[in-house]
Design a protein around this motif. Structure first.
Motif, short mmCIF file in Angstrom:
data_model
loop_
_atom_site.label_atom_id
_atom_site.label_comp_id
_atom_site.label_asym_id
_atom_site.label_seq_id
_atom_site.Cartn_x
_atom_site.Cartn_y
_atom_site.Cartn_z
N ARG A 543 -11.89 3.64 -5.54
CA ARG A 543 -11.68 3.00 -6.85
C ARG A 543 -10.21 2.61 -7.02
NH1 ARG A 543 -15.28 7.24 -9.06
NH2 ARG A 543 -17.29 6.26 -9.56
N GLN A 544 -9.33 3.49 -6.65
CA GLN A 544 -7.90 3.20 -6.76
C GLN A 544 -7.52 2.03 -5.84
OE1 GLN A 544 -6.17 6.97 -5.72
NE2 GLN A 544 -6.44 7.86 -7.77
N LEU A 545 -8.07 2.03 -4.64
CA LEU A 545 -7.76 0.98 -3.67
C LEU A 545 -8.22 -0.38 -4.16
CD1 LEU A 545 -6.93 -0.13 -0.89
CD2 LEU A 545 -9.19 0.57 -0.04
N TYR A 546 -9.50 -0.49 -4.58
CA TYR A 546 -10.03 -1.80 -4.93
C TYR A 546 -9.57 -2.27 -6.31
CZ TYR A 546 -12.60 -1.41 -0.64
OH TYR A 546 -12.90 -1.31 0.70
N LYS A 547 -9.26 -1.35 -7.19
CA LYS A 547 -8.64 -1.74 -8.45
C LYS A 547 -7.28 -2.37 -8.18
CE LYS A 547 -7.05 -0.04 -12.95
NZ LYS A 547 -5.78 -0.81 -12.88
N TYR A 548 -6.52 -1.75 -7.30
CA TYR A 548 -5.19 -2.27 -6.96
C TYR A 548 -5.30 -3.68 -6.35
CZ TYR A 548 -0.65 -2.71 -4.66
OH TYR A 548 0.59 -3.16 -4.25
N LEU A 549 -6.21 -3.84 -5.39
CA LEU A 549 -6.34 -5.12 -4.70
C LEU A 549 -6.79 -6.23 -5.64
CD1 LEU A 549 -7.94 -4.11 -1.27
CD2 LEU A 549 -5.54 -4.62 -1.77
N MET A 550 -7.73 -5.93 -6.53
CA MET A 550 -8.23 -6.98 -7.42
C MET A 550 -7.31 -7.28 -8.59
SD MET A 550 -12.38 -6.75 -7.41
CE MET A 550 -12.53 -5.06 -7.98
N ASP A 551 -6.32 -6.42 -8.80
CA ASP A 551 -5.31 -6.72 -9.82
C ASP A 551 -4.16 -7.55 -9.25
OD1 ASP A 551 -6.69 -5.47 -11.82
OD2 ASP A 551 -5.54 -3.60 -11.74
N LEU A 552 -4.16 -7.77 -7.94
CA LEU A 552 -3.12 -8.59 -7.32
C LEU A 552 -3.33 -10.07 -7.67
CD1 LEU A 552 -2.88 -7.03 -3.73
CD2 LEU A 552 -1.23 -6.79 -5.61
N PRO A 553 -2.25 -10.83 -7.76
CA PRO A 553 -2.40 -12.28 -8.03
C PRO A 553 -3.27 -12.98 -7.00
CG PRO A 553 -0.11 -11.61 -8.30
CD PRO A 553 -0.84 -10.42 -7.73
N GLU A 554 -3.21 -12.56 -5.76
CA GLU A 554 -3.97 -13.22 -4.70
C GLU A 554 -5.47 -13.17 -4.93
OE1 GLU A 554 -0.05 -11.98 -2.82
OE2 GLU A 554 -1.48 -11.16 -4.27
N TYR A 555 -5.95 -12.18 -5.67
CA TYR A 555 -7.39 -12.08 -5.89
C TYR A 555 -7.89 -13.18 -6.81
CZ TYR A 555 -12.02 -10.17 -6.65
OH TYR A 555 -13.39 -10.02 -6.70
#
Length: 558
Positions: A543-555
């Motif tokens: 959850r921590q990993l994918y929350k971080y990735l999807m909060d990135l501008p690139e997502y």
């Protein structure tokens, strides 16, 4: 500062070096319409799928990797698409009971429309349409339905007739990859469009110019450099189009000769001073064919549509070089094939220009793409078809999230469609602002952290993070898990120091001296012994990993 198209999102970030996009001009891309062949790798496959479908699920990427670019596009353009089962009554409750349509049965042929039923049926329709996008087949078809909806824009709020709205959607589905000229004629007498742009009010005694204007300005000729139709042409077109009426009880439209202006219609030099000969009686409706022939004889029609396809599928900036080497040749193909849509798409989507690295990840996802892509790429499960109340509730939740992000399917802001597809120079950047960006992050956070429970049955709709991680190569290896997740979700590589930060702060719990086996042991322990405790530990990290990735501008990019 060196700027690339992938830097597009930085203009929204609160930094001193934020890019002023109105001052930026990117160099022209040299690649043209020659066929793209190599490298046919994961990056190329993901790019093709994200632009032509909604998202690039792992299984789809693996499937198309076994093809070539040409074969992949050919399969995506397969036109053997059957209409899905129609929307159903999922709206009966203690306040409203549909006396004509039982629960679970379709309302599309019902004749009892009232205020309460109309609103609920429209919501049922939007849930149904969202369902089609999320559960789509391996095809470009659903993306094209959305494209044409934006092009021939209508609003359910104005039409207020659920059956006409549904029929209009079927019309878009029928012609999505078919003949644009035939589609335009069908749209012209479509009950939904007749109601939306006042075509049913257009009579010889009281001509209404609304549709005659938009037919030329927004649907066929456009407002490009070669568009020189006149105000007199708008008036003449309106006269040609008189006589059509809506028959609500029969749920169709019809031509009424008594309402038709049977006089001759004179057009301007732009149309070669054409005169459409007036006809009386039932022959009056043949004037529409004359109007279509006259309009589609103009080369600007093909260029206008090819520009819109380019903006939708490739990039927003049409430079003089793109106009010369991409748009004009595509327009020639369009006209050569008598306005068949498929040959144009095939040429564009198999070209080196389409696959050029500069064009990858350079479009900000629309709200629909943001939501549907997430559901498809994470393989979010929805209630079964038999559980239609809960199923429709779940898809309603999804389309409402898109509406909150300023893309309400069925109700674009006006007849021109959504501004992000035509408003220069901003284009896609209009999707993201101080209101919508937090809502995007809130949606992805919710889907990762706790999902959604349907109102009717309490069924869970969310992301199975463990299943997604399992679909990647070597998820027990923290570097491979991060790299695979980044590639599939962001379509790019993150700097090594950022990936190291993610690994250390999330998967290794900020234990600076902890070796990679810390995560490996956590993952392996769960796989070998999937207890509730072990599952909780793994899910917390993911959850921590994918929350971080999807909060990135690139997502936000595709």
């Amino acid at each position: 500062m060196s700027i690339t198209r992938r830097d597009i999102f930085k203009s929204f970030l609160p930094k001193k070096d934020s890019i002023k996009w109105q001052e930026v001009s990117f160099p022209d891309i040299a690649s043209g319409l020659e066929t793209y062949k190599k490298p046919w790798d994961e990056s190329a496959v993901r790019h093709l799928l994200r632009r032509t479908q909604f998202g690039a699920p792992v299984a789809e990427v693996e499937y198309f990797k076994k093809h070539s670019a040409k074969k992949a596009v050919k399969e995506l353009l397969d036109t053997t698409v059957n209409n899905p089962a129609p929307p159903v009554n999922n709206y009966n409750d203690d306040k409203v009971t549909d006396e004509q349509v039982p629960l679970g049965q379709t309302w599309v042929n019902a004749t009892n429309n009232s205020g309460m039923l109309t609103g609920r049926r429209i919501r049922s329709f939007k849930s149904w349409w969202t369902m089609q996008m999320i559960t789509q087949n391996r095809s470009i078809h659903e993306k094209m339905v959305l494209f044409w909806h934006n092009h021939f824009a209508t609003q359910t709020e104005t039409i207020r007739h659920p059956q006409f709205i549904y029929q209009h959607n079927l019309l878009l589905r029928k012609y999505a990859l078919g003949n644009f000229k035939e589609m335009t004629k069908a749209i012209t007498t479509d009950p939904a469009m007749l109601r939306y742009l006042n075509g049913a009010l257009n009579t010889k005694k009281a001509p209404d110019e609304n549709y005659g204007r938009e037919l030329q300005e927004l649907f066929t000729i456009g407002k490009g450099p070669g568009s020189h139709y006149t105000e007199a042409d708008v008036k003449a077109a309106a006269r040609v189009l008189t006589g059509y009426k809506i028959r609500p009880l029969m749920q169709d439209s019809a031509f009424d000769p008594l309402r038709h202006d049977d006089g001759d219609k004179q057009f301007s030099a732009f149309y070669g001073n054409t005169v459409i000969k007036g006809r009386s009686g039932k022959d009056g409706q043949q004037e529409v064919d004359d109007l279509m022939n006259m309009i589609f004889d103009q080369p600007e029609v093909a260029k206008f549509i090819c520009r819109k396809l380019y903006v939708f599928f490739v990039y927003s900036n049409i430079t003089p070089a793109v106009e010369q080497h991409i748009i004009s040749p595509l327009a020639d193909i369009f006209r050569k094939h008598n306005y068949e849509i498929k040959p144009v798409l095939e040429k564009l989507l198999t070209s080196k220009h389409f696959f050029d690295v500069a064009n990858r990840g350079a479009i900000i996802k629309s709200p629909v793409e943001f939501i549907v892509n997430l559901c498809r790429e994470y393989n979010v499960s929805f209630p079964a078809e038999a559980n239609y109340m809960s199923r429709y509730d779940a898809f309603e939740f999804m389309f409402l999230r898109s509406a909150y992000m300023q893309q309400n399917i069925g109700d674009p802001p006006n007849v021109a469609g959504w501004q992000a597809y035509y408003e220069s120079p901003a284009f896609y950047k209009l999707w993201v602002n101080s209101d919508t960006l937090p809502k995007r992050n809130q949606f992805s956070d919710r889907m990762v952290l706790f999902g959604y429970r349907t109102k009717s049955q309490g069924d869970f709709v969310g992301i199975d993070l463990i299943a997604f991680a399992k679909s990647l190569q070597s998820p027990e290896n923290p570097d491979m898990l991060i790299q695979g997740s980044v590639q599939y979700l962001l379509g790019t590589n993150l700097p090594n120091d950022q990936q190291q930060f993610i690994k250390t702060s999330i998967l290794l719990s900020n234990l600076q001296d902890m070796a990679d086996h810390y995560w490996t042991n956590i993952w392996t322990s769960y796989i070998q012994n999937p207890t509730k405790e072990n599952k909780t530990i793994v899910e917390t990290k993911l959850r921590q990993l994918y929350k971080y990735l999807m909060d990135l501008p690139e997502y936000q990019l595709c």
